[in-house]
Enzyme design. Structure first.
Site, PDB file in Angstrom:
ATOM      1  N   GLU A  30       0.922  -1.287   0.038  1.00  0.00           N
ATOM      2  CA  GLU A  30       0.097   0.047  -0.134  1.00  0.00           C
ATOM      3  C   GLU A  30       0.634   1.193  -0.066  1.00  0.00           C
ATOM      4  O   GLU A  30       0.358   2.358   0.329  1.00  0.00           O
ATOM      5  CB  GLU A  30      -0.993   0.060   1.287  1.00  0.00           C
ATOM      6  CG  GLU A  30      -1.955  -1.270   1.195  1.00  0.00           C
ATOM      7  CD  GLU A  30      -2.850  -1.259   2.512  1.00  0.00           C
ATOM      8  OE1 GLU A  30      -3.529  -0.536   2.398  1.00  0.00           O
ATOM      9  OE2 GLU A  30      -2.543  -2.071   3.529  1.00  0.00           O
ATOM     10  N   SER A 163      -6.864  -2.326   1.673  1.00  0.00           N
ATOM     11  CA  SER A 163      -6.981  -1.715   0.562  1.00  0.00           C
ATOM     12  C   SER A 163      -7.591  -2.632  -0.634  1.00  0.00           C
ATOM     13  O   SER A 163      -7.319  -2.098  -1.853  1.00  0.00           O
ATOM     14  CB  SER A 163      -5.905  -0.705  -0.092  1.00  0.00           C
ATOM     15  OG  SER A 163      -5.495   0.074   0.681  1.00  0.00           O
ATOM     16  N   TYR A 229      -9.729   4.231  -4.956  1.00  0.00           N
ATOM     17  CA  TYR A 229      -8.774   5.071  -5.077  1.00  0.00           C
ATOM     18  C   TYR A 229      -8.665   5.940  -6.594  1.00  0.00           C
ATOM     19  O   TYR A 229      -7.977   6.929  -6.735  1.00  0.00           O
ATOM     20  CB  TYR A 229      -7.517   4.467  -4.867  1.00  0.00           C
ATOM     21  CG  TYR A 229      -7.380   3.822  -3.467  1.00  0.00           C
ATOM     22  CD1 TYR A 229      -7.208   5.007  -2.352  1.00  0.00           C
ATOM     23  CD2 TYR A 229      -7.292   2.724  -3.291  1.00  0.00           C
ATOM     24  CE1 TYR A 229      -7.284   4.332  -1.110  1.00  0.00           C
ATOM     25  CE2 TYR A 229      -7.253   2.050  -1.772  1.00  0.00           C
ATOM     26  CZ  TYR A 229      -7.085   3.001  -0.846  1.00  0.00           C
ATOM     27  OH  TYR A 229      -6.991   2.505   0.495  1.00  0.00           O
ATOM     28  N   ARG A 267     -11.023   3.011  11.741  1.00  0.00           N
ATOM     29  CA  ARG A 267     -12.336   2.855  10.874  1.00  0.00           C
ATOM     30  C   ARG A 267     -12.758   1.389  10.972  1.00  0.00           C
ATOM     31  O   ARG A 267     -11.607   0.627  10.845  1.00  0.00           O
ATOM     32  CB  ARG A 267     -11.986   3.283   9.340  1.00  0.00           C
ATOM     33  CG  ARG A 267     -13.289   3.727   8.625  1.00  0.00           C
ATOM     34  CD  ARG A 267     -12.982   3.920   7.034  1.00  0.00           C
ATOM     35  NE  ARG A 267     -12.600   2.485   6.390  1.00  0.00           N
ATOM     36  CZ  ARG A 267     -11.575   2.098   5.673  1.00  0.00           C
ATOM     37  NH1 ARG A 267     -10.612   3.340   5.426  1.00  0.00           N
ATOM     38  NH2 ARG A 267     -11.312   1.003   5.076  1.00  0.00           N
ATOM     39  N   ASP A 269     -14.976  -1.374   9.203  1.00  0.00           N
ATOM     40  CA  ASP A 269     -15.743  -1.711   7.863  1.00  0.00           C
ATOM     41  C   ASP A 269     -17.045  -2.656   8.570  1.00  0.00           C
ATOM     42  O   ASP A 269     -16.614  -3.706   8.783  1.00  0.00           O
ATOM     43  CB  ASP A 269     -15.122  -2.133   6.865  1.00  0.00           C
ATOM     44  CG  ASP A 269     -13.839  -1.062   6.600  1.00  0.00           C
ATOM     45  OD1 ASP A 269     -14.240   0.128   6.731  1.00  0.00           O
ATOM     46  OD2 ASP A 269     -12.950  -1.306   5.778  1.00  0.00           O
ATOM     47  N   GLU A 283     -13.669  -5.629   9.380  1.00  0.00           N
ATOM     48  CA  GLU A 283     -12.251  -5.385   9.701  1.00  0.00           C
ATOM     49  C   GLU A 283     -12.079  -3.936  10.518  1.00  0.00           C
ATOM     50  O   GLU A 283     -12.787  -3.307  10.193  1.00  0.00           O
ATOM     51  CB  GLU A 283     -11.257  -5.410   8.454  1.00  0.00           C
ATOM     52  CG  GLU A 283     -11.267  -4.456   7.546  1.00  0.00           C
ATOM     53  CD  GLU A 283     -10.578  -4.725   6.425  1.00  0.00           C
ATOM     54  OE1 GLU A 283      -9.566  -4.019   6.485  1.00  0.00           O
ATOM     55  OE2 GLU A 283     -10.855  -5.385   5.337  1.00  0.00           O
ATOM     56  N   ASN A 285      -9.652  -0.783  10.534  1.00  0.00           N
ATOM     57  CA  ASN A 285      -8.348   0.081   9.748  1.00  0.00           C
ATOM     58  C   ASN A 285      -7.615   0.781  10.875  1.00  0.00           C
ATOM     59  O   ASN A 285      -8.445   1.858  11.086  1.00  0.00           O
ATOM     60  CB  ASN A 285      -8.877   0.668   8.719  1.00  0.00           C
ATOM     61  CG  ASN A 285      -7.449   1.241   7.577  1.00  0.00           C
ATOM     62  OD1 ASN A 285      -6.595   1.554   8.301  1.00  0.00           O
ATOM     63  ND2 ASN A 285      -7.745   1.045   6.589  1.00  0.00           N
ATOM     64  N   GLY A 289      -6.720   5.398   5.171  1.00  0.00           N
ATOM     65  CA  GLY A 289      -6.400   6.348   4.307  1.00  0.00           C
ATOM     66  C   GLY A 289      -6.824   7.893   4.600  1.00  0.00           C
ATOM     67  O   GLY A 289      -7.826   8.187   5.100  1.00  0.00           O
TER      68      GLY A 289
END
Length: 334
Positions: A30, A163, A229, A267, A269, A283, A285, A289
């Site tokens: 990443e 990602s 992205y 974050r 998800d 998951e 994070n 990002g």
């Protein structure tokens, strides 16, 4: 703490932070996303007068910290094995006594491993899709058995990448081997997970607050790397839910975040079943990002927190009451 109780920033003087390293880049899969995130964070901090400097990767950071070049670190590395989300760089900073943003060693390492995060959630009766751990080199019969045990469709992915790297949706048994081959290009264990068909949601965490959820509506079939992205036609609906459903989702995200030993910001998800309406945790994070497409800034904006203020607030998390720079009279510089 409720959304309405989100406190104002704790500081207004950028000298409180001293000299700040913005840790970006690295050598994980990443890297490019991290470079983009890091450039944005660096610009935002400097716009607020913070003495911030880019540092590319863990070896460069280690050398700089040993020379006492920085007072604290804004970690915006992504991923594992040279990224900054697997607990390795957190251990370095803990050993050297340098404050840093985001989760500590335990939360970072655990959240990077999706299998063990699931095990913790399941032990606490937090909802997450059923899964199977895949052995590297497993034959086709073993893969089919795992898929049949979960029930198609399934998701196959590396257990420690982010990602959407190495992730495949598998709708038919004939596609299993190709999906496993893709996931196996990345280090670590492999994970097969029951695919939840429904709404993809994410909840940003800032301190003790769950930010408004975001419902992600990609133009294509699913929210892959391109949709995250590159594509400009992905829709982000914020808040993603309303009323009691939104409140319960925020509570679930905070519970999942804390159960994984995470802190600071991050974050969570979630997938919400189209059939039952039930949420399923995917998951955490721990260094999300911070690009133009990223989700935590979108959620913060819903509360009137712009990107520059968000970066400031995240950095504030590195300053405890006993770690403020001292002025000449021995008092806190702020």
């Amino acid at each position: 703490m409720s959304l309405a109780a989100l406190p104002p920033p704790r500081f207004t003087d950028p000298t409180v932070f001293g000299r700040v390293a913005v840790l970006l880049g690295g050598t994980s899969s990443e890297r490019e996303v991290s470079l983009d995130s890091g450039r944005n964070v660096l610009e935002a901090l400097r716009a607020h007068g913070v003495d911030a400097h880019p540092v590319d990767g863990i070896p460069a950071l280690a050398a700089a910290l040993l020379e006492n070049k920085y007072d604290r670190v804004f970690n915006i590395l992504h991923g594992q094995r040279g990224g900054g989300e697997d607990g390795v760089v957190q251990g370095l900073m803990e050993a050297l006594g340098v404050p840093y943003t985001g989760s500590g060693v335990l939360g970072s390492a655990l959240a990077m491993d999706k299998i063990r995060t699931k095990q913790v959630w399941l032990s606490l009766s937090l909802p997450t899709p059923r899964y199977a751990r895949l052995e590297r080199g497993a034959d086709a019969a073993a893969l089919r058995a795992a898929a049949r045990g979960l029930g198609l469709p399934v998701i196959v992915k590396p257990a420690s990448e982010g990602s959407s790297v190495g992730v495949s949706r598998v709708l038919a048994e004939a596609d299993l081997e190709g999906a496993v081959e893709l996931a196996a290009r990345y280090p670590g264990e492999l994970l097969m997970e029951q695919m939840v068909v429904g709404d993809e949601l994410t909840v940003g965490i800032l301190g003790d607050v769950a930010l408004p959820s975001i419902r992600i509506v990609p133009k294509g079939e699913w929210y892959d790397y391109d949709a995250k992205y590159i594509a400009e036609d992905t829709q982000y609906l914020c808040p993603g839910m309303e009323g009691e459903d939104e409140a319960r989702l925020g509570e679930l995200a905070l519970a999942a975040f804390r159960a994984a030993g995470c802190s600071g910001w991050g974050r969570v998800d979630v997938m919400r079943s189209r059939v039952t309406g039930a949420p399923y945790l995917l998951e955490v994070n721990t260094a999300p990002g911070m690009t133009s497409h990223s989700l935590v800034p979108k959620a913060a904006a819903q509360l009137g927190i712009g990107f520059e203020e968000l970066c400031w607030r995240i950095l504030e998390g590195t300053v405890g009451e006993h770690s403020l720079p001292q002025d000449d009279d021995g008092g806190a510089a702020a």
